[in-house]
Design a protein around this motif. Sequence first.
Motif, mmCIF file in Angstrom:
data_model
loop_
_atom_site.group_PDB
_atom_site.id
_atom_site.type_symbol
_atom_site.label_atom_id
_atom_site.label_comp_id
_atom_site.label_asym_id
_atom_site.label_seq_id
_atom_site.Cartn_x
_atom_site.Cartn_y
_atom_site.Cartn_z
ATOM 1 N N GLY A 123 0.757 -1.238 0.000
ATOM 2 C CA GLY A 123 0.000 0.000 0.000
ATOM 3 C C GLY A 123 0.783 1.281 0.000
ATOM 4 N N ASP A 124 0.098 2.376 -0.372
ATOM 5 C CA ASP A 124 0.669 3.702 -0.595
ATOM 6 C C ASP A 124 1.687 3.642 -1.722
ATOM 7 O OD1 ASP A 124 -0.961 4.951 1.195
ATOM 8 O OD2 ASP A 124 0.551 5.255 2.742
ATOM 9 N N LEU A 125 1.213 3.182 -2.861
ATOM 10 C CA LEU A 125 2.032 3.208 -4.070
ATOM 11 C C LEU A 125 2.357 4.649 -4.443
ATOM 12 C CD1 LEU A 125 3.189 1.565 -6.489
ATOM 13 C CD2 LEU A 125 0.962 1.869 -7.610
ATOM 14 N N PHE A 126 1.355 5.520 -4.309
ATOM 15 C CA PHE A 126 1.518 6.939 -4.624
ATOM 16 C C PHE A 126 1.396 7.773 -3.355
ATOM 17 C CE2 PHE A 126 -0.404 4.995 -8.449
ATOM 18 C CZ PHE A 126 0.629 5.224 -9.341
ATOM 19 N N HIS A 127 1.926 8.998 -3.423
ATOM 20 C CA HIS A 127 1.801 9.909 -2.284
ATOM 21 C C HIS A 127 0.504 10.694 -2.344
ATOM 22 C CE1 HIS A 127 3.303 12.120 1.134
ATOM 23 N NE2 HIS A 127 3.060 13.270 0.535
ATOM 24 N N SER A 128 -0.043 10.827 -3.536
ATOM 25 C CA SER A 128 -1.263 11.596 -3.723
ATOM 26 C C SER A 128 -2.318 10.727 -4.386
ATOM 27 C CB SER A 128 -0.980 12.825 -4.598
ATOM 28 O OG SER A 128 -2.181 13.432 -5.038
ATOM 29 N N SER A 129 -3.574 10.996 -4.071
ATOM 30 C CA SER A 129 -4.663 10.272 -4.736
ATOM 31 C C SER A 129 -4.837 10.733 -6.171
ATOM 32 C CB SER A 129 -5.973 10.468 -3.960
ATOM 33 O OG SER A 129 -6.336 11.838 -3.926
ATOM 34 N N LEU A 160 2.658 7.915 -12.578
ATOM 35 C CA LEU A 160 1.971 6.716 -13.058
ATOM 36 C C LEU A 160 2.902 5.884 -13.931
ATOM 37 C CD1 LEU A 160 -1.516 8.228 -13.972
ATOM 38 C CD2 LEU A 160 -1.126 6.402 -12.313
ATOM 39 N N PHE A 161 3.622 6.553 -14.817
ATOM 40 C CA PHE A 161 4.563 5.842 -15.685
ATOM 41 C C PHE A 161 5.662 5.184 -14.861
ATOM 42 C CE2 PHE A 161 8.478 5.758 -18.204
ATOM 43 C CZ PHE A 161 8.064 4.965 -19.280
ATOM 44 N N ARG A 162 6.192 5.930 -13.877
ATOM 45 C CA ARG A 162 7.262 5.380 -13.036
ATOM 46 C C ARG A 162 6.781 4.135 -12.290
ATOM 47 N NH1 ARG A 162 8.756 9.774 -11.330
ATOM 48 N NH2 ARG A 162 10.765 9.919 -12.389
ATOM 49 N N ALA A 163 5.567 4.191 -11.766
ATOM 50 C CA ALA A 163 5.017 3.043 -11.043
ATOM 51 C C ALA A 163 4.832 1.855 -11.963
ATOM 52 C CB ALA A 163 3.689 3.431 -10.395
ATOM 53 N N HIS A 217 -9.933 4.289 -7.346
ATOM 54 C CA HIS A 217 -10.338 4.376 -8.751
ATOM 55 C C HIS A 217 -9.124 4.274 -9.674
ATOM 56 C CE1 HIS A 217 -14.345 5.222 -7.426
ATOM 57 N NE2 HIS A 217 -13.993 6.345 -6.832
ATOM 58 N N TYR A 218 -8.025 4.890 -9.293
ATOM 59 C CA TYR A 218 -6.817 4.781 -10.106
ATOM 60 C C TYR A 218 -6.331 3.331 -10.146
ATOM 61 C CZ TYR A 218 -5.708 9.675 -11.167
ATOM 62 O OH TYR A 218 -5.708 10.945 -11.694
ATOM 63 N N LEU A 219 -6.306 2.668 -8.991
ATOM 64 C CA LEU A 219 -5.846 1.283 -8.964
ATOM 65 C C LEU A 219 -6.788 0.367 -9.733
ATOM 66 C CD1 LEU A 219 -3.806 2.393 -6.955
ATOM 67 C CD2 LEU A 219 -4.126 0.339 -5.584
ATOM 68 N N GLU A 220 -8.074 0.659 -9.673
ATOM 69 C CA GLU A 220 -9.040 -0.115 -10.458
ATOM 70 C C GLU A 220 -8.747 0.042 -11.951
ATOM 71 O OE1 GLU A 220 -13.910 -0.590 -10.847
ATOM 72 O OE2 GLU A 220 -13.032 1.318 -10.185
ATOM 73 N N PHE A 221 -8.436 1.265 -12.367
ATOM 74 C CA PHE A 221 -8.106 1.531 -13.765
ATOM 75 C C PHE A 221 -6.815 0.812 -14.168
ATOM 76 C CE2 PHE A 221 -5.634 4.159 -16.743
ATOM 77 C CZ PHE A 221 -6.457 4.096 -17.864
ATOM 78 N N LEU A 222 -5.791 0.884 -13.325
ATOM 79 C CA LEU A 222 -4.522 0.231 -13.639
ATOM 80 C C LEU A 222 -4.703 -1.277 -13.749
ATOM 81 C CD1 LEU A 222 -2.062 2.244 -11.356
ATOM 82 C CD2 LEU A 222 -2.442 2.505 -13.814
ATOM 83 N N ASN A 223 -5.536 -1.852 -12.896
ATOM 84 C CA ASN A 223 -5.779 -3.281 -12.958
ATOM 85 C C ASN A 223 -6.505 -3.644 -14.254
ATOM 86 O OD1 ASN A 223 -5.653 -5.882 -11.373
ATOM 87 N ND2 ASN A 223 -7.848 -5.820 -11.815
ATOM 88 N N PHE A 224 -7.417 -2.784 -14.679
ATOM 89 C CA PHE A 224 -8.152 -3.025 -15.921
ATOM 90 C C PHE A 224 -7.218 -2.946 -17.124
ATOM 91 C CE2 PHE A 224 -10.484 -1.322 -19.602
ATOM 92 C CZ PHE A 224 -11.455 -2.305 -19.767
ATOM 93 N N MET A 225 -6.309 -1.976 -17.112
ATOM 94 C CA MET A 225 -5.433 -1.767 -18.254
ATOM 95 C C MET A 225 -4.294 -2.777 -18.330
ATOM 96 S SD MET A 225 -6.740 0.638 -19.972
ATOM 97 C CE MET A 225 -5.408 0.949 -21.130
#
Length: 413
Positions: free
Chosen positions: A48-54, A61-64, A88-96
């Motif tokens: 958890g806490d992949l990013f510092h900001s929501s 995003l590219f770096r991650a 929502h961002y993680l849901e999108f990344l999982n979808f992509m």
Amino acid sequence: MSRLLHTSDWHLGHLLHGHPREEDFDAVLAEIVAIAQENQPDLIVHSGDLFHSSRPTVRDLFRAMRTLRELAAIAPTVVVAGNHDSPHYLEFLNFMSGPSCGRGLFFVDQLRPAHDGGVMTFEACGGEQRIRLAVLPFVHPNRFWQRSSTSGPSYADYAEAMRGLQGELLDALHEGYDPERDILVFTAHVLVAGARTSKSERAVDESFETPPEDLPVVSYAALGHIHRPQTVEGLKFARYAGSPLPMDFGEANETKSVVIVDADPGRPVRALPRRLSSGRRLAHFPGTLEELKAAAAQYDGTFLKAEIAGEEPDGLLSQKIAEIVPNAILVNPTPAREAAAGAVLDSDPGDEPELPDAFRAYLAREGLDADAAESTVTAFLHLLNELDDETLTPVPAEELLRAALENPWMEAS
């Protein structure tokens, strides 16, 4: 023997007092990938806490994704949402990307039932063993708010609800459990009572802790949320991996790491931290300009927080320091000041005080009595925690209005 790599709290996008840290993130993420390549784990867990900001930037995003794809090429990689992450961002990344990436890249965006993504199974040791992983992303206390309550969730509500969630996951882990083959692992982004926070870490609301005894008893519990790497007191199988970079000067002296976990069914695991050495060092210097000149070499290439004695607070101070240590990145250089009477914080003057301590000292200076000040600080902490969640605290009036809209009164014909 199965092997797990545990990492956590990358906080990509974090700025150090306004200074970008992209070079440091690139260096330490490359180091984590190299450790994974060297150790060839069967599973990689990010707690958890992949990013510092929501709302991470495109570059973050590219770096991650670049790093996670490299890890997923080595072993299945699971990322659970932390309190700083946007579900929502993680849901999108999982979808992509998701399971089709490499050997599998899985983003767990929110709490899921055990039989709908809450428990995941991965083959290990060429299929001879299995790692069964229960996942618990960050769960905001507001989730357990009751309509009958007028003051928000209580610690008792939170502790009981979290106990139930973890119990359900543990029960699901044991469904079809083969003691000769299976290794049980639990990962969560959660504050466990007794965990030691870093001095610069933004205050964690200790009103909502998970007692250590409520954690599922598994081979290994991969925890996230606390930046200081540590085991949970009294539970050798539960460990915080910590952040890979110091997030502020209160973490400057911490040894950052990832954890390599070796496990066999029915045997205690061996969890060994692997030290991370990449990224520029955070250094604090208290002293005179002459003393800084004598020690200048050791601050070359660091983030330097200089507190200079015997100097006036003019615009030339930063220039003087920069001339002495031209290759350091200066962070808020200040002239040393004597503490005002009655305004002394209970911390090392070289450390940046925790926000609630600073606020508490300010209220005391303003003349608030102890009880009123503590009540104000508690309310302040609740507001801070709200910023970590995309859902605002439910208000009773809003709940009543929502219920009325869901069941509108219809005039009889």
